[in-house]
Design an enzyme around this catalytic site. Structure first.
Site, PDB file in Angstrom:
ATOM      1  N   HIS A   1      35.364  54.964  26.004  1.00 52.91           N
ATOM      2  CA  HIS A   1      35.653  55.175  27.427  1.00 52.91           C
ATOM      3  C   HIS A   1      35.961  56.661  27.629  1.00 52.91           C
ATOM      4  CE1 HIS A   1      36.960  54.029  31.432  1.00 52.91           C
ATOM      5  NE2 HIS A   1      37.974  54.860  31.278  1.00 52.91           N
TER       6      HIS A   1
ATOM      7  N   ASN B   1      34.386  49.839  22.048  1.00 53.28           N
ATOM      8  CA  ASN B   1      33.800  50.521  23.210  1.00 53.28           C
ATOM      9  C   ASN B   1      34.337  51.946  23.245  1.00 53.28           C
ATOM     10  OD1 ASN B   1      32.411  50.840  25.701  1.00 53.28           O
ATOM     11  ND2 ASN B   1      34.344  50.571  26.800  1.00 53.28           N
TER      12      ASN B   1
ATOM     13  N   ASP C   1      38.715  47.599  29.673  1.00 55.68           N
ATOM     14  CA  ASP C   1      39.328  48.797  29.051  1.00 55.68           C
ATOM     15  C   ASP C   1      40.768  48.558  28.603  1.00 55.68           C
ATOM     16  OD1 ASP C   1      36.973  50.207  29.681  1.00 55.68           O
ATOM     17  OD2 ASP C   1      37.754  50.789  31.642  1.00 55.68           O
TER      18      ASP C   1
ATOM     19  N   SER D   1      38.428  57.701  24.582  1.00 54.86           N
ATOM     20  CA  SER D   1      39.140  56.688  23.791  1.00 54.86           C
ATOM     21  C   SER D   1      38.146  55.692  23.232  1.00 54.86           C
ATOM     22  CB  SER D   1      40.118  55.912  24.679  1.00 54.86           C
ATOM     23  OG  SER D   1      40.976  56.775  25.389  1.00 54.86           O
TER      24      SER D   1
HETATM   25  C1  GRF Z   1      29.866  57.545  28.067  1.00 53.79           C
HETATM   26  O1  GRF Z   1      30.508  58.451  28.897  1.00 53.79           O
HETATM   27  C2  GRF Z   1      30.837  56.485  27.618  1.00 53.79           C
HETATM   28  O2  GRF Z   1      32.152  56.935  27.562  1.00 53.79           O
HETATM   29  C3  GRF Z   1      30.705  55.427  28.677  1.00 53.79           C
HETATM   30  O3  GRF Z   1      29.356  55.456  29.065  1.00 53.79           O
HETATM   31  C4  GRF Z   1      28.803  56.737  28.799  1.00 53.79           C
HETATM   32  C5  GRF Z   1      27.579  56.499  27.984  1.00 53.79           C
HETATM   33  O4  GRF Z   1      26.794  57.630  27.791  1.00 53.79           O
HETATM   34  N1  GRF Z   1      31.149  54.160  28.187  1.00 53.79           N
HETATM   35  P1  GRF Z   1      25.593  57.580  26.759  1.00 53.79           P
HETATM   36  O5  GRF Z   1      24.623  56.496  27.207  1.00 53.79           O
HETATM   37  O6  GRF Z   1      26.157  57.310  25.414  1.00 53.79           O
HETATM   38  O7  GRF Z   1      24.960  58.943  26.851  1.00 53.79           O
END
Ligand code: GRF
Length: 197
Positions: free
Chosen positions: A112, A110, A153, A144
């Site tokens: 974050h 994932n 997370d 991250s």
């Molecule tokens: C990103 O900020 C990511 O860190 C979080 O969700 C957002 C997704 O944005 N997990 P996108 O759909 O990739 O534009």
């Protein structure tokens, strides 16, 4: 040549990270192949991006499944059907059930938008994260990439990118700077994981 890892994406939104990954995966020497995209949102633009890239794209409707486990059992069936090696969450707005996390332990990533372990956990998503960073008067933030475990997370961090928090930053300006860093970081982290597993 080493066989490329077969990757699935789970996404709920715009999918800009998905796009960054898809772009990187077009490079001949990238050690992974995009195969499947699953979304829990029918209107997610990520689905459009996946279709354009020629992936198998599936909308799995949460309304059709009585529990999180039932939903994830369907996702798992798709992952298995596509012989997926690694899963990348890319703006996926659902907490995974233990069923899915255990089936793909150490194989789900994932991203974050903060420097974990700071500013992670329940409720820390989207603009809430950047607001918390600004409220705490941090001088830097970042992104991250981490393995997904049964917490929120809380899995092992694979890679991080740092960005400064600038004087006068709003949630929007900070979010934009972090997102740009995410787009570089996620492909690098995926490459690193592919080469390690
Ligand atoms: C990103 O900020 C990511 O860190 C979080 O969700 C957002 C997704 O944005 N997990 P996108 O759909 O990739 O534009």
């Amino acid at each position: 040549m080493v066989e490329k890892k077969r990757v699935a994406f789970l996404a709920s939104g715009g999918g800009s990270n998905l796009q960054a990954l898809l772009n990187a995966m077009r490079e001949k020497d990238f050690p992974a192949l995009p195969v499947l995209l699953v979304s829990n949102k029918k209107e997610a633009f990520a689905l459009e991006r996946g279709r354009n890239a020629g992936l198998r794209c599936e909308f799995v409707d949460p309304k059709l499944y009585p529990s999180r486990e039932d939903y994830d059992a369907q996702v798992l069936a798709l992952l298995r059907d596509c012989r997926i090696d690694l899963v990348c969450l890319a703006g996926y707005m659902r907490i995974l059930s233990p069923l899915l996390v255990r089936a793909y332990a150490g194989r789900i990533l994932n991203i974050h938008p903060a420097l974990l372990p700071k500013f992670g956990g329940e409720g820390m998503f989207g603009h809430h994260v950047h607001q918390a960073v600004l409220d705490a008067k941090e001088t830097e933030s970042g992104a991250s990439v981490h393995f997904v475990d049964e917490g929120v997370d809380s899995g092992v961090v694979v890679a991080q990118a740092r960005v400064p928090v600038l004087k006068g930053d709003s949630v929007e300006t900070l979010a934009k700077r972090v997102l740009e860093a995410e787009h570089l970081l996620y492909p690098q982290a995926l490459r690193k994981v592919c080469e390690a597993v």
